[in-house]
Structures are given as C-alpha cells and as structure tokens.
Design an enzyme around this catalytic site. Sequence first.
Site, short mmCIF file in Angstrom:
data_model
loop_
_atom_site.label_atom_id
_atom_site.label_comp_id
_atom_site.label_asym_id
_atom_site.label_seq_id
_atom_site.Cartn_x
_atom_site.Cartn_y
_atom_site.Cartn_z
N TYR A 197 2.14 1.28 -8.35
CA TYR A 197 3.60 1.45 -8.41
C TYR A 197 4.26 0.13 -8.05
O TYR A 197 3.73 -0.65 -7.24
CB TYR A 197 4.05 2.55 -7.45
N GLU A 198 5.42 -0.12 -8.65
CA GLU A 198 6.03 -1.44 -8.53
C GLU A 198 6.46 -1.80 -7.11
O GLU A 198 6.70 -2.98 -6.82
CB GLU A 198 7.21 -1.59 -9.48
#
Length: 284
Positions: free
Chosen positions: A59-60
């Site tokens: 996830y970013e």
Amino acid sequence: MSSNEMSPNESSYTKDEMMAVAASRELRDDALCFVGIGLPSEAANLARATHAPNCVLVYESGPIGAKPDVLPHSIGDGVLAENADSVVPIPEIFSYWLQTGRIDVGFLGAAQIDRFANINTTVIGSYENPKVRLPGAGGAPEIAASAKEVIIVLRHTPRAFVEELAFRTSVGYLDGGDSREKLRYLGGGPTVVITDLGILRPDPKTRELTLAKVHPGASLEQAREATGWDLKAAEDLGTTDPPSEVELRVLRHLRAKTEATNKDMQVLRNLQARIGAAREDGRR
C-alpha cells in the site's frame, strides 16, 4: 437492480460478490501487488485468503506484505501496518518499489473509465467547477504508469463507462494503438477490467476494451446498455464461473468482520465525544 441485489438467475450471491470474486481470481500467487483502497483492496485480500496466500500486498502509505484481518478505511489505516512484513517511507515505496518496475500488479478502482482504459478519480464535471470532487489521484498515476500490469475494478454503469472522461487521472492506453508505448512508460498497462457485469480485456492491436466474459445472469445487451461507447465483444464470448462456496464464505466473513469492527469503532468515537463534551461542561 442495485449492486446488493441477487443476480437475476442466481439466488446465492450478489453482483458485488461476483465482481469481487472475479477480480480476486486475476491475482496470482507470489505476485507483488500494489493495492488501491475500496474494491481493489477487498479483491486483493480475498485472493490472499484463498488461492494466493503468498501474494505480497503493498500500500502506498508504506506497508509491504500487509495482512489486514479487516478491510482498511484508507491507506493510512493502522490495520495495514499491524501485521505487515515491513513498513517503509512513502518515498521508498514509489522510488524503489514502483518506479523501478518491481511491482508485478497494480490493482486500481475508478469513478470513470473510457474505451482505452484511461481512468478518472479526480472530478465529475469541469475541473474548475466540478459537480463532484473525487478522492483524487493518490498513487494511481504512478501505478498505472509503472506496474508490470494493471487490474481495474469498478461497477458497470453509463456514468462510469464513458465516451470521454471528465478528467484523465491515470493513463491506460491513452488514444489506443501504440500511443502508450510512445510515452515510454515502464509498465505494461491494464490487462483486465472487472465489473459487476463481466470481464473486459484490451484488444491486442487497437487496445480498445472488449467484453471477454459476462457474469452468470448478465448479458451482452446489459453490458452494452451500461457503456457510453459501442462496446465490442469477443467472438467466443464466455461466461464467468460463479463463486465457489469457499470464496463466498471467506468474502462474507471478511465483510462481516469489517462491519463489526466499524461498529465497535463508532461506539468508541461516540463515547470519546461524550467524554469530551462532559469535560467541556465541567470547565464552564
């Protein structure tokens, strides 16, 4: 028909469940997957809990190897970091993992998509005076440009499948043909679009999205009515396999656990608000 109603010819699962299951099946085991929030996160976590246990979810916000036991509200949700293999700074996620081509699959959602799989997550209406201000680009443009392949999941409606995007947030195949290659992006572009009506894949030459399969209970006519352009279909148009008992059980458990956690968190927030109000009253 609403997204939560049963498919016309099926009584055991909803259109949304079919979409989530179909999307999860596109994710292979051992893949390094950059995941967006919402439908992509649900499908990716379903895949990890069923046929792809070794899939590494990124996830970013920094978690690598995220293993949430409930679905996250946002990329900043602490549940993503709790059991992750590692949490790294955001610049490292993009500069080391994504922009160097290390990510196998990017999993994205969208508010709008066009025939060449370009997507909009920015605004509906004009940019200067929008009817709706959407969540925005986030990491989607980089994912679309740099992941080895991209999976897109969204509900199939005329508002979503449009002839012209209100705003081009992330590039799929630009204007079709070899126009993406001319941009010299590192990634290969979208390989599949999953909706609640079927599965679309880009034509190898024109790059225009073509309906490859319809879900049980859906039809080519329904898909065309829900599309803002003249949707083409494969000559050998197939039908998606319905969800298995295992896929449905795992998906429903994930959703139920997420809903229960959300209710518990709301109770806690309400309690905190009452305590805060009581303290304020005590100071007066």
